[in-house]
Motif scaffolding. Structure first.
Motif, mmCIF file in Angstrom:
data_model
loop_
_atom_site.group_PDB
_atom_site.id
_atom_site.type_symbol
_atom_site.label_atom_id
_atom_site.label_comp_id
_atom_site.label_asym_id
_atom_site.label_seq_id
_atom_site.Cartn_x
_atom_site.Cartn_y
_atom_site.Cartn_z
ATOM 1 N N ALA A 36 -11.889 -39.812 -7.109
ATOM 2 C CA ALA A 36 -12.947 -39.051 -6.435
ATOM 3 C C ALA A 36 -13.129 -37.720 -6.962
ATOM 4 O O ALA A 36 -14.052 -37.072 -6.897
ATOM 5 C CB ALA A 36 -12.627 -39.254 -4.810
ATOM 6 N N SER A 37 -11.930 -37.142 -7.221
ATOM 7 C CA SER A 37 -11.925 -35.368 -7.305
ATOM 8 C C SER A 37 -12.602 -35.518 -8.737
ATOM 9 O O SER A 37 -13.307 -34.241 -9.015
ATOM 10 C CB SER A 37 -10.384 -34.852 -7.370
ATOM 11 N N LEU A 38 -12.333 -36.183 -9.704
ATOM 12 C CA LEU A 38 -13.267 -36.042 -10.885
ATOM 13 C C LEU A 38 -14.831 -36.638 -10.947
ATOM 14 O O LEU A 38 -15.415 -36.156 -11.601
ATOM 15 C CB LEU A 38 -12.389 -37.210 -11.890
ATOM 16 N N GLY A 53 -15.371 -37.971 -20.797
ATOM 17 C CA GLY A 53 -14.602 -36.965 -20.431
ATOM 18 C C GLY A 53 -13.095 -36.811 -20.624
ATOM 19 O O GLY A 53 -12.624 -36.123 -21.107
ATOM 20 N N LEU A 54 -12.516 -37.864 -20.112
ATOM 21 C CA LEU A 54 -10.973 -37.989 -20.025
ATOM 22 C C LEU A 54 -10.475 -38.399 -21.390
ATOM 23 O O LEU A 54 -9.397 -38.108 -21.738
ATOM 24 C CB LEU A 54 -10.446 -39.124 -19.075
ATOM 25 N N SER A 55 -11.363 -39.037 -22.344
ATOM 26 C CA SER A 55 -10.648 -39.309 -23.681
ATOM 27 C C SER A 55 -10.963 -38.340 -24.710
ATOM 28 O O SER A 55 -10.345 -38.185 -25.725
ATOM 29 C CB SER A 55 -11.660 -40.623 -24.108
ATOM 30 N N TYR A 56 -11.677 -37.176 -24.193
ATOM 31 C CA TYR A 56 -11.819 -36.007 -24.920
ATOM 32 C C TYR A 56 -12.374 -36.260 -26.310
ATOM 33 O O TYR A 56 -12.065 -35.596 -27.270
ATOM 34 C CB TYR A 56 -10.301 -35.173 -24.935
ATOM 35 N N ARG A 70 -13.213 -30.324 -14.212
ATOM 36 C CA ARG A 70 -12.602 -30.851 -13.059
ATOM 37 C C ARG A 70 -11.025 -31.227 -13.216
ATOM 38 O O ARG A 70 -10.496 -31.409 -11.986
ATOM 39 C CB ARG A 70 -13.370 -31.870 -12.290
ATOM 40 N N VAL A 71 -10.694 -31.539 -14.402
ATOM 41 C CA VAL A 71 -9.359 -32.077 -14.756
ATOM 42 C C VAL A 71 -8.342 -31.063 -14.068
ATOM 43 O O VAL A 71 -7.469 -31.234 -13.428
ATOM 44 C CB VAL A 71 -9.115 -32.519 -16.051
ATOM 45 N N PHE A 76 -4.062 -29.242 -10.311
ATOM 46 C CA PHE A 76 -3.817 -28.091 -9.625
ATOM 47 C C PHE A 76 -3.604 -28.635 -8.006
ATOM 48 O O PHE A 76 -2.799 -28.301 -7.320
ATOM 49 C CB PHE A 76 -4.648 -26.857 -9.777
ATOM 50 N N GLY A 77 -4.624 -29.110 -7.672
ATOM 51 C CA GLY A 77 -4.704 -29.411 -6.095
ATOM 52 C C GLY A 77 -3.651 -30.539 -5.803
ATOM 53 O O GLY A 77 -2.845 -30.417 -4.866
ATOM 54 N N LEU A 78 -3.266 -31.688 -6.783
ATOM 55 C CA LEU A 78 -2.000 -32.353 -6.625
ATOM 56 C C LEU A 78 -0.801 -31.654 -6.685
ATOM 57 O O LEU A 78 0.142 -32.028 -5.605
ATOM 58 C CB LEU A 78 -2.009 -33.553 -7.522
ATOM 59 N N CYS A 79 -0.428 -30.704 -7.463
ATOM 60 C CA CYS A 79 0.644 -29.842 -7.557
ATOM 61 C C CYS A 79 0.871 -29.094 -6.073
ATOM 62 O O CYS A 79 1.992 -29.086 -5.559
ATOM 63 C CB CYS A 79 0.588 -28.898 -8.658
ATOM 64 N N CYS A 80 -0.149 -28.260 -5.632
ATOM 65 C CA CYS A 80 -0.067 -27.545 -4.697
ATOM 66 C C CYS A 80 -0.012 -28.532 -3.290
ATOM 67 O O CYS A 80 0.981 -28.216 -2.269
ATOM 68 C CB CYS A 80 -1.422 -26.642 -4.297
ATOM 69 N N GLY A 81 -0.692 -29.639 -3.239
ATOM 70 C CA GLY A 81 -0.465 -30.550 -2.201
ATOM 71 C C GLY A 81 1.073 -31.144 -1.904
ATOM 72 O O GLY A 81 1.582 -31.212 -1.053
#
Length: 345
Positions: A36-38, A53-56, A70-71, A76-81
């Motif tokens: 959802a975040s992506l 986008g994820l395959s670069y 958004r990656v 960063f949001g995952l780490c902070c949470g």
């Protein structure tokens, strides 16, 4: 003997089936929140654009570039949470307070005060400088709140710690305003950071954050068995060979590190530790060997979901994640305080 038996019942093993269901559910929710975040935001991204986008691979669409932007925000949001979830679990265990949270105990505000003072008087501007000032403020505030809450015959009761933290947070917030109001440049630099956001995340911030996150997680996992013993009472813990004072200081140190670094880089995001820890404790009981890692996952889910919700509610603008978590967390805090009557863990 009866007291020991009753206390030991609090740490009785849960069923493996229930644990497995909770773990699987947590990882499914985590995966959905990452997706959802992506995908969601002011610009909705299609499945093909997400994969591209994820395959670069060579950039061939605007949507793919949006995904790549958004990656780092998502990571960063995952780490902070995760950091805030673990910090809340540690602080609740150390203080034996079921509603302890970095924001409630004033630790977030202490970190914010030192960052503001650094901006105003020392002209700090980099993420690494923010971190050291925030850590100093968080640690000094935690020591001060615990010292105030420990005064009197009963010692550091849950209610006294909450009151001390609330009063300290209010006083420090006044100092923050006193520093900012005469200095417009400080207010401009601070106002977006203050509400708590992961929107300005970049790879440099993640690289700066990760070493502190890893250290905090390692310490938290190492002290979890001893914190379980402390939940049975100091006398029982000492009888099991636990150095109660050392364990409390070590666990509090890890909690302050995780909270302080998160506050430095993302702003004072509140209630994540409170929500994540209570969700896991409600489902699996008080065993900190499970609460700590699963609170990390739950905290990551809550913060990522809050970030996505903030994007959708005011699209094409953004509502900061800290506002969303406060909107959700404040009524839950009131409910817990009235239902649990701030009893100790």
């Amino acid at each position: 003997m009866n007291k020991l038996t009753n206390n030991q019942k609090r740490l009785r093993p849960h069923t493996p089936q229930r644990l497995m269901k909770v773990v699987i559910t947590a990882f499914i929710l985590l995966g959905l929140c990452i997706a959802a975040s992506l995908v969601l935001g002011a610009r909705l991204v299609s499945w093909d654009e997400l994969v591209t986008g994820l395959s670069y691979r060579e950039l061939d669409s605007y949507g793919a570039s949006v995904v790549r932007e958004r990656v780092p925000r998502t990571i960063f949001g995952l780490c902070c949470g995760a950091a805030l979830g673990i910090s809340g679990a540690l602080m609740q265990a150390v203080t034996r307070n079921p509603i302890a949270d970095p924001s409630i105990l004033g630790v977030n505000t202490g970190a914010a005060l030192f960052v503001v003072a650094g901006i105003a008087f020392v002209d700090i501007s980099s993420a690494s400088q923010y971190i050291w000032f925030a850590l100093a403020g968080a640690m000094l505030t935690a020591i001060f709140v615990y010292g105030i809450g420990s005064m009197g015959r009963a010692g550091a009761t849950p209610l006294k710690l909450v009151l001390a933290g609330t009063a300290t947070s209010a006083a420090l917030s006044s100092l923050i305003s006193a520093i900012m109001i005469p200095r417009s440049y400080v207010m401009d630099q601070f106002r977006f950071w203050q509400v708590g956001s992961v929107g300005a995340a970049n790879w440099n911030a993640i690289q700066t954050f990760l070493p502190f996150l890893v250290v905090g997680i390692i310490i938290a996992i190492m002290v979890a068995p001893s914190l379980n013993a402390l939940a049975l009472g100091d006398d029982v813990a000492k009888g099991q060979g636990v150095r109660t004072g050392t364990i409390r200081i070590t666990a509090a140190f890890a909690g302050v590190i995780l909270c302080g670094v998160t506050t430095a880089l993302a702003g004072p995001i509140g209630f994540i530790g409170l929500l994540a820890t209570h969700v896991i404790r409600l489902m699996l009981g008080p065993d900190l060997r499970l609460i700590i890692p699963l609170s990390a996952i739950t905290g990551a889910v809550i913060l990522t979901l809050s970030d996505v919700t903030g994007r959708l509610l005011t699209s094409p603008g953004e509502l900061e994640a800290g506002v969303v978590t406060a909107f959700i967390g404040a009524p839950i805090l009131i409910y817990l305080a009235t239902r649990m009557k701030v009893r100790s863990l």
